[in-house]
Design a protein around this motif. Structure first.
Motif, PDB file in Angstrom:
ATOM      1  N   ALA A  47       0.828  -1.207   0.000  1.00 60.72           N
ATOM      2  CA  ALA A  47       0.000   0.000   0.000  1.00 60.72           C
ATOM      3  C   ALA A  47       0.863   1.258   0.000  1.00 60.72           C
ATOM      4  CB  ALA A  47      -0.933  -0.004   1.201  1.00 60.72           C
ATOM      5  N   GLU A  48       1.952   1.240   0.765  1.00 59.23           N
ATOM      6  CA  GLU A  48       2.877   2.382   0.772  1.00 59.23           C
ATOM      7  C   GLU A  48       3.482   2.582  -0.617  1.00 59.23           C
ATOM      8  OE1 GLU A  48       5.796   1.856   3.786  1.00 59.23           O
ATOM      9  OE2 GLU A  48       4.350   1.913   5.436  1.00 59.23           O
ATOM     10  N   ALA A  50       2.082   1.757  -3.426  1.00 59.98           N
ATOM     11  CA  ALA A  50       1.018   2.288  -4.286  1.00 59.98           C
ATOM     12  C   ALA A  50       0.891   3.794  -4.116  1.00 59.98           C
ATOM     13  CB  ALA A  50      -0.307   1.601  -3.959  1.00 59.98           C
ATOM     14  N   GLN A  51       0.995   4.249  -2.895  1.00 65.83           N
ATOM     15  CA  GLN A  51       0.887   5.682  -2.623  1.00 65.83           C
ATOM     16  C   GLN A  51       2.064   6.455  -3.212  1.00 65.83           C
ATOM     17  OE1 GLN A  51       0.464   5.376   1.635  1.00 65.83           O
ATOM     18  NE2 GLN A  51      -1.761   5.542   1.546  1.00 65.83           N
ATOM     19  N   ARG A  52       3.201   5.787  -3.372  1.00 64.14           N
ATOM     20  CA  ARG A  52       4.368   6.421  -3.995  1.00 64.14           C
ATOM     21  C   ARG A  52       4.298   6.381  -5.520  1.00 64.14           C
ATOM     22  NH1 ARG A  52       7.168   3.114  -0.205  1.00 64.14           N
ATOM     23  NH2 ARG A  52       7.885   1.811  -1.950  1.00 64.14           N
ATOM     24  N   GLY A  53       3.266   5.728  -6.057  1.00 64.43           N
ATOM     25  CA  GLY A  53       3.119   5.662  -7.507  1.00 64.43           C
ATOM     26  C   GLY A  53       3.730   4.441  -8.156  1.00 64.43           C
ATOM     27  N   GLU A  54       4.058   3.426  -7.369  1.00 67.29           N
ATOM     28  CA  GLU A  54       4.617   2.182  -7.929  1.00 67.29           C
ATOM     29  C   GLU A  54       3.664   1.629  -8.990  1.00 67.29           C
ATOM     30  OE1 GLU A  54       7.397  -1.204  -7.879  1.00 67.29           O
ATOM     31  OE2 GLU A  54       7.446   0.367  -6.355  1.00 67.29           O
ATOM     32  N   ARG A  91      -3.395  -2.414 -10.648  1.00 65.40           N
ATOM     33  CA  ARG A  91      -4.052  -1.162 -11.051  1.00 65.40           C
ATOM     34  C   ARG A  91      -5.037  -1.495 -12.178  1.00 65.40           C
ATOM     35  NH1 ARG A  91      -1.927   3.220  -8.566  1.00 65.40           N
ATOM     36  NH2 ARG A  91       0.188   3.055  -7.697  1.00 65.40           N
ATOM     37  N   VAL A 155      -6.302   1.263  -2.369  1.00 67.76           N
ATOM     38  CA  VAL A 155      -5.441   2.345  -1.890  1.00 67.76           C
ATOM     39  C   VAL A 155      -4.912   3.138  -3.082  1.00 67.76           C
ATOM     40  CG1 VAL A 155      -3.488   0.726  -1.796  1.00 67.76           C
ATOM     41  CG2 VAL A 155      -3.344   2.902  -0.588  1.00 67.76           C
ATOM     42  N   ALA A 156      -5.074   4.443  -3.034  1.00 60.27           N
ATOM     43  CA  ALA A 156      -4.504   5.348  -4.038  1.00 60.27           C
ATOM     44  C   ALA A 156      -4.827   4.929  -5.468  1.00 60.27           C
ATOM     45  CB  ALA A 156      -2.984   5.442  -3.842  1.00 60.27           C
TER      46      ALA A 156
END
Length: 281
Positions: A47-48, A50-54, A91, A155-156
């Motif tokens: 999730a972290e 994903a929030q960084r745009g991975e 995604r 998430v994100a």
């Protein structure tokens, strides 16, 4: 002194480089394998990211997970190297021209944890050779005991799907608040986590590709039929604890187009989107 990962010969470490060579390939779903010796939660790590745009395709795997979470915030903790704790970053709302994938509608995302369940039960039955089935929505059961669980989280703009599989846990290491087992205790023909993880991720990638090509349509992709085939809840008398504390009893008769459990009980048929299911003997 740091203990060696080879201390317990029944629980050798995963081989990160070999797994990456086998799974991360040009044009494939999996883009990066992040193997960690220990983490609190692989879902939180993904999730972290994903929030960084991975981008889609990250796989986070931990040899030991100290604060894993299941449904209804239940904890999932396993001794080091005794199971598979893995989370994948997806995604599905983003089209992929190279793979001819249209965007999947948000309404179809509920099929992702069920898809993971199908990949998991295929691995358990074909590779480990245990008589596993799925309890709706996505618990892997061997007999009346749980061997694995799945948790999906949004998430994100992404979806993180986490899988926790008991591989070589011994009886005294299992939870005491509910029936549980491991592949080893169930008499599995294979308990080597490397081929188990490869099989699981390859099966998931195959189903995800079919589902994405069908624009998230579980019927057209064959996912709904595959899930019904492996679902041990269908045809059983069940008692469902619903969110909010209400209960529903009846016969599990189907899986609808949204992946919901259809229960025939007092007042007719009911489609269950969320709840804890108890198989009634």
């Amino acid at each position: 002194m740091v203990s060696s990962p080879y201390t317990d010969i029944d629980r050798p470490p995963l081989h990160g480089r070999n797994l990456e060579r086998a799974l991360v390939r040009p044009g494939g779903l999996w883009t990066r394998l992040d193997l960690r010796a220990e983490t609190a939660s692989t879902n939180a790590d993904a999730a972290e990211a994903a929030q960084r745009g991975e981008p889609e395709g990250l796989v986070v795997v931990a040899e030991r997970q100290t604060a894993g979470r299941g449904r209804r915030d239940r904890t999932w903790v396993s001794p080091a190297r005794a199971g598979i704790a893995a989370s994948v970053l997806l995604r599905p709302g983003q089209p992929n021209v190279d793979r001819a994938w249209p965007a999947a509608p948000v309404a179809a995302y509920g099929w992702l944890p069920l898809m993971a369940g199908v990949a998991l039960v295929e691995t358990a039955t074909r590779v480990a050779e245990v008589p596993a089935v799925l309890k709706w929505p996505n618990d892997l059961m061997i007999g009346d005991a749980k061997c694995a669980g799945i948790l999906a989280e949004g998430v994100a703009g992404a979806v993180v799907v986490g899988i926790g599989l008991n591989v070589t846990l011994r009886a005294h290491e299992l939870p005491t608040d509910r029936p549980a087992t491991s592949l080893q205790l169930a008499g599995a023909e294979l308990t080597d986590r490397d081929p188990l993880l490869r099989s699981l991720l390859r099966a998931f990638a195959t189903w995800y590709d079919r589902w994405r090509l069908a624009a998230g349509d579980a019927e057209a992709s064959g996912l709904r039929e595959a899930y019904r085939h492996h679902c041990g809840t269908l045809g059983r008398e069940v008692r469902v604890q619903l969110p909010g504390g209400a209960e529903l009893s009846g016969t599990a008769t189907g899986i609808d187009a949204d992946g919901q459990l259809v229960v025939s009980g007092a007042g007719g048929e009911h489609s269950i989107a969320a709840g804890d299911v108890l198989h009634v003997r």
